[in-house]
Design a protein around this motif. Structure first.
Motif, PDB file in Angstrom:
ATOM      1  N   VAL A 102      -7.701  -7.975   9.582  1.00 55.22           N
ATOM      2  CA  VAL A 102      -7.145  -6.783  10.239  1.00 55.22           C
ATOM      3  C   VAL A 102      -5.812  -6.409   9.593  1.00 55.22           C
ATOM      4  CG1 VAL A 102      -6.198  -5.886  12.412  1.00 55.22           C
ATOM      5  CG2 VAL A 102      -8.362  -7.141  12.420  1.00 55.22           C
ATOM      6  N   GLY A 103      -4.954  -7.393   9.366  1.00 52.68           N
ATOM      7  CA  GLY A 103      -3.666  -7.124   8.712  1.00 52.68           C
ATOM      8  C   GLY A 103      -3.845  -6.523   7.324  1.00 52.68           C
ATOM      9  N   ALA A 104      -4.742  -7.111   6.544  1.00 56.04           N
ATOM     10  CA  ALA A 104      -4.997  -6.613   5.186  1.00 56.04           C
ATOM     11  C   ALA A 104      -5.565  -5.202   5.218  1.00 56.04           C
ATOM     12  CB  ALA A 104      -5.957  -7.549   4.448  1.00 56.04           C
ATOM     13  N   PHE A 105      -6.479  -4.942   6.143  1.00 50.21           N
ATOM     14  CA  PHE A 105      -7.089  -3.616   6.254  1.00 50.21           C
ATOM     15  C   PHE A 105      -6.038  -2.561   6.605  1.00 50.21           C
ATOM     16  CE2 PHE A 105      -9.334  -0.210   8.471  1.00 50.21           C
ATOM     17  CZ  PHE A 105     -10.250   0.147   7.497  1.00 50.21           C
ATOM     18  N   VAL A 106      -5.182  -2.879   7.551  1.00 48.01           N
ATOM     19  CA  VAL A 106      -4.123  -1.943   7.943  1.00 48.01           C
ATOM     20  C   VAL A 106      -3.175  -1.697   6.763  1.00 48.01           C
ATOM     21  CG1 VAL A 106      -2.076  -1.673   9.425  1.00 48.01           C
ATOM     22  CG2 VAL A 106      -4.234  -2.456  10.410  1.00 48.01           C
ATOM     23  N   ALA A 107      -2.725  -2.773   6.109  1.00 45.08           N
ATOM     24  CA  ALA A 107      -1.792  -2.636   4.987  1.00 45.08           C
ATOM     25  C   ALA A 107      -2.410  -1.860   3.828  1.00 45.08           C
ATOM     26  CB  ALA A 107      -1.339  -4.014   4.510  1.00 45.08           C
ATOM     27  N   THR A 108      -3.672  -2.132   3.513  1.00 48.21           N
ATOM     28  CA  THR A 108      -4.352  -1.453   2.415  1.00 48.21           C
ATOM     29  C   THR A 108      -4.609   0.018   2.762  1.00 48.21           C
ATOM     30  OG1 THR A 108      -5.409  -3.516   1.751  1.00 48.21           O
ATOM     31  CG2 THR A 108      -6.381  -1.500   0.905  1.00 48.21           C
TER      32      THR A 108
ATOM     33  N   GLY B 197      -0.263  -4.337 -13.283  1.00 45.96           N
ATOM     34  CA  GLY B 197       0.673  -3.949 -12.230  1.00 45.96           C
ATOM     35  C   GLY B 197       0.111  -2.994 -11.199  1.00 45.96           C
ATOM     36  N   ILE B 198      -1.070  -2.435 -11.439  1.00 41.74           N
ATOM     37  CA  ILE B 198      -1.661  -1.470 -10.507  1.00 41.74           C
ATOM     38  C   ILE B 198      -2.711  -2.176  -9.649  1.00 41.74           C
ATOM     39  CG2 ILE B 198      -2.916   0.696 -10.272  1.00 41.74           C
ATOM     40  CD1 ILE B 198      -0.179   1.016 -11.568  1.00 41.74           C
ATOM     41  N   THR B 199      -2.422  -2.295  -8.352  1.00 41.82           N
ATOM     42  CA  THR B 199      -3.356  -2.929  -7.416  1.00 41.82           C
ATOM     43  C   THR B 199      -3.482  -2.048  -6.177  1.00 41.82           C
ATOM     44  OG1 THR B 199      -1.620  -4.194  -6.296  1.00 41.82           O
ATOM     45  CG2 THR B 199      -2.664  -5.240  -8.214  1.00 41.82           C
ATOM     46  N   SER B 200      -4.090  -2.588  -5.137  1.00 37.74           N
ATOM     47  CA  SER B 200      -4.252  -1.842  -3.884  1.00 37.74           C
ATOM     48  C   SER B 200      -2.978  -1.850  -3.050  1.00 37.74           C
ATOM     49  CB  SER B 200      -5.413  -2.433  -3.076  1.00 37.74           C
ATOM     50  OG  SER B 200      -5.176  -3.798  -2.821  1.00 37.74           O
ATOM     51  N   SER B 201      -1.942  -2.499  -3.535  1.00 41.49           N
ATOM     52  CA  SER B 201      -0.691  -2.626  -2.802  1.00 41.49           C
ATOM     53  C   SER B 201       0.098  -1.323  -2.805  1.00 41.49           C
ATOM     54  CB  SER B 201       0.152  -3.728  -3.463  1.00 41.49           C
ATOM     55  OG  SER B 201       1.490  -3.648  -3.056  1.00 41.49           O
ATOM     56  N   GLY B 202       0.875  -1.150  -1.777  1.00 44.90           N
ATOM     57  CA  GLY B 202       1.756   0.010  -1.692  1.00 44.90           C
ATOM     58  C   GLY B 202       2.957  -0.079  -2.616  1.00 44.90           C
ATOM     59  N   THR B 203       3.120  -1.193  -3.323  1.00 47.67           N
ATOM     60  CA  THR B 203       4.257  -1.355  -4.227  1.00 47.67           C
ATOM     61  C   THR B 203       3.956  -0.911  -5.652  1.00 47.67           C
ATOM     62  OG1 THR B 203       3.652  -3.640  -4.726  1.00 47.67           O
ATOM     63  CG2 THR B 203       5.203  -3.294  -2.903  1.00 47.67           C
ATOM     64  N   SER B 204       2.732  -0.529  -5.936  1.00 48.11           N
ATOM     65  CA  SER B 204       2.355  -0.153  -7.304  1.00 48.11           C
ATOM     66  C   SER B 204       3.211   0.987  -7.845  1.00 48.11           C
ATOM     67  CB  SER B 204       0.876   0.231  -7.370  1.00 48.11           C
ATOM     68  OG  SER B 204       0.075  -0.899  -7.132  1.00 48.11           O
ATOM     69  N   PHE B 205       3.562   1.937  -6.996  1.00 46.59           N
ATOM     70  CA  PHE B 205       4.395   3.069  -7.417  1.00 46.59           C
ATOM     71  C   PHE B 205       5.763   2.585  -7.913  1.00 46.59           C
ATOM     72  CE2 PHE B 205       7.683   6.195  -6.335  1.00 46.59           C
ATOM     73  CZ  PHE B 205       7.303   7.238  -7.156  1.00 46.59           C
ATOM     74  N   ILE B 206       6.369   1.668  -7.168  1.00 41.03           N
ATOM     75  CA  ILE B 206       7.681   1.140  -7.547  1.00 41.03           C
ATOM     76  C   ILE B 206       7.581   0.371  -8.860  1.00 41.03           C
ATOM     77  CG2 ILE B 206       9.537  -0.447  -6.846  1.00 41.03           C
ATOM     78  CD1 ILE B 206       8.649   0.178  -3.908  1.00 41.03           C
TER      79      ILE B 206
ATOM     80  N   TYR C  46      -9.740  -6.240  -4.956  1.00 44.76           N
ATOM     81  CA  TYR C  46      -8.576  -6.900  -5.555  1.00 44.76           C
ATOM     82  C   TYR C  46      -8.323  -8.262  -4.908  1.00 44.76           C
ATOM     83  CZ  TYR C  46      -7.205  -2.465  -7.752  1.00 44.76           C
ATOM     84  OH  TYR C  46      -7.165  -1.332  -8.505  1.00 44.76           O
ATOM     85  N   SER C  47      -8.681  -8.382  -3.652  1.00 47.78           N
ATOM     86  CA  SER C  47      -8.433  -9.602  -2.895  1.00 47.78           C
ATOM     87  C   SER C  47      -9.065 -10.837  -3.537  1.00 47.78           C
ATOM     88  CB  SER C  47      -8.941  -9.430  -1.462  1.00 47.78           C
ATOM     89  OG  SER C  47      -8.598 -10.523  -0.671  1.00 47.78           O
ATOM     90  N   LEU C  48     -10.207 -10.654  -4.172  1.00 44.05           N
ATOM     91  CA  LEU C  48     -10.857 -11.793  -4.834  1.00 44.05           C
ATOM     92  C   LEU C  48      -9.982 -12.372  -5.939  1.00 44.05           C
ATOM     93  CD1 LEU C  48     -14.524 -10.478  -5.064  1.00 44.05           C
ATOM     94  CD2 LEU C  48     -13.659 -12.291  -3.568  1.00 44.05           C
ATOM     95  N   TYR C  49      -9.335 -11.491  -6.682  1.00 44.74           N
ATOM     96  CA  TYR C  49      -8.473 -11.946  -7.772  1.00 44.74           C
ATOM     97  C   TYR C  49      -7.217 -12.645  -7.259  1.00 44.74           C
ATOM     98  CZ  TYR C  49     -11.436  -9.015 -10.660  1.00 44.74           C
ATOM     99  OH  TYR C  49     -12.512  -8.459 -11.293  1.00 44.74           O
ATOM    100  N   PHE C  50      -6.777 -12.242  -6.068  1.00 45.20           N
ATOM    101  CA  PHE C  50      -5.567 -12.815  -5.490  1.00 45.20           C
ATOM    102  C   PHE C  50      -5.845 -14.002  -4.569  1.00 45.20           C
ATOM    103  CE2 PHE C  50      -4.141  -8.707  -6.956  1.00 45.20           C
ATOM    104  CZ  PHE C  50      -2.909  -9.026  -7.525  1.00 45.20           C
ATOM    105  N   MET C  51      -7.075 -14.503  -4.608  1.00 45.95           N
ATOM    106  CA  MET C  51      -7.440 -15.672  -3.807  1.00 45.95           C
ATOM    107  C   MET C  51      -6.497 -16.856  -4.057  1.00 45.95           C
ATOM    108  SD  MET C  51     -11.061 -17.715  -3.537  1.00 45.95           S
ATOM    109  CE  MET C  51     -11.991 -16.214  -3.313  1.00 45.95           C
TER     110      MET C  51
ATOM    111  N   VAL D 295      -3.904  -9.307 -15.113  1.00 38.79           N
ATOM    112  CA  VAL D 295      -5.258  -8.865 -14.788  1.00 38.79           C
ATOM    113  C   VAL D 295      -5.296  -7.353 -14.555  1.00 38.79           C
ATOM    114  CG1 VAL D 295      -7.205  -9.108 -13.175  1.00 38.79           C
ATOM    115  CG2 VAL D 295      -5.871 -11.120 -13.821  1.00 38.79           C
ATOM    116  N   PHE D 296      -4.247  -6.821 -13.906  1.00 37.57           N
ATOM    117  CA  PHE D 296      -4.286  -5.414 -13.498  1.00 37.57           C
ATOM    118  C   PHE D 296      -3.206  -4.535 -14.113  1.00 37.57           C
ATOM    119  CE2 PHE D 296      -6.093  -7.873  -9.951  1.00 37.57           C
ATOM    120  CZ  PHE D 296      -7.367  -7.334  -9.958  1.00 37.57           C
TER     121      PHE D 296
END
Length: 186
Positions: free
Chosen positions: A21-27, A124-133, A70-75, A121-122
């Motif tokens: 739930v936390g990951a879904f909300v954040a993503t 710097g571009i992931t599903s995170s909200g920090t990619s822009f920064i 992306y979560s699989l890579y960050f396991m 791997v990426f």
């Protein structure tokens, strides 16, 4: 013995759901914090490093196979956070003034691993909200790994501080019957 295992598996399953739930909300909201390790910390604090590892692993698998590949890579990050949170909790690094040290240890190690994965791997571009920064810093001439780590550590410290305070508050609010059941599992 069988009842204890059933309790532990049930509790850890709930912790996985909390993470999802936390990951879904954040993503979905592209938040700069992840809030996807609340359950991992909860399991790690209550059942030790292995409980944290298993909760983080299952969370990454489910998230990665459903809404966030992306979560699989960050396991490895979930696994390391679960292990370190459990270890630091057992060493009393989440009590009193030592809480700052516990948060810093888990955050630095997790952020380092996440930064390497994100960079190599990426790019710097992931599903995170920090990619822009991260991309802004990269365009400003800062090395990609340094851009990712500096952004990651800043937001991870906030994320893990919120997570730890929330988990410790939850544990204090648990009825003594649940805490007793947890102690019987160990």
């Amino acid at each position: 013995m069988n009842r204890n295992n059933t309790f532990k598996i049930t509790f850890m399953s709930i912790a996985v759901v909390i993470n999802i739930v936390g990951a879904f909300v954040a993503t979905s909201l592209k938040l700069p914090i992840f809030i996807d390790t609340i359950g991992t910390f909860l399991s790690a604090f209550l059942f030790g490093p292995i409980g944290g590892v298993l909760t983080g692993l299952v969370t990454s698998l489910i998230n990665g196979l459903t809404f966030d590949p992306y979560s699989l890579y960050f396991m490895p990050v979930q696994i390391i956070i679960g292990f370190m949170a459990g270890l630091c909790f057992r060493k009393n690094l989440f009590k009193g003034k030592a809480i700052v040290l516990g948060i810093v240890i888990v955050t630095v190690i997790g952020s380092f691993v996440a930064s390497l994965i994100s960079a190599f791997v990426f790019g710097g571009i992931t599903s995170s909200g920090t990619s822009f920064i991260i991309m802004y810093l990269k365009e400003a001439g800062i090395n990609i790994v340094a851009s990712i780590f500096s952004t990651q550590i800043l937001f991870d410290l906030l994320d893990k501080s919120i997570t730890v305070c929330l988990v410790l508050t939850l544990i204090k609010a648990f009825p003594s019957k649940i805490i007793g059941a947890v102690k019987n599992v160990e």
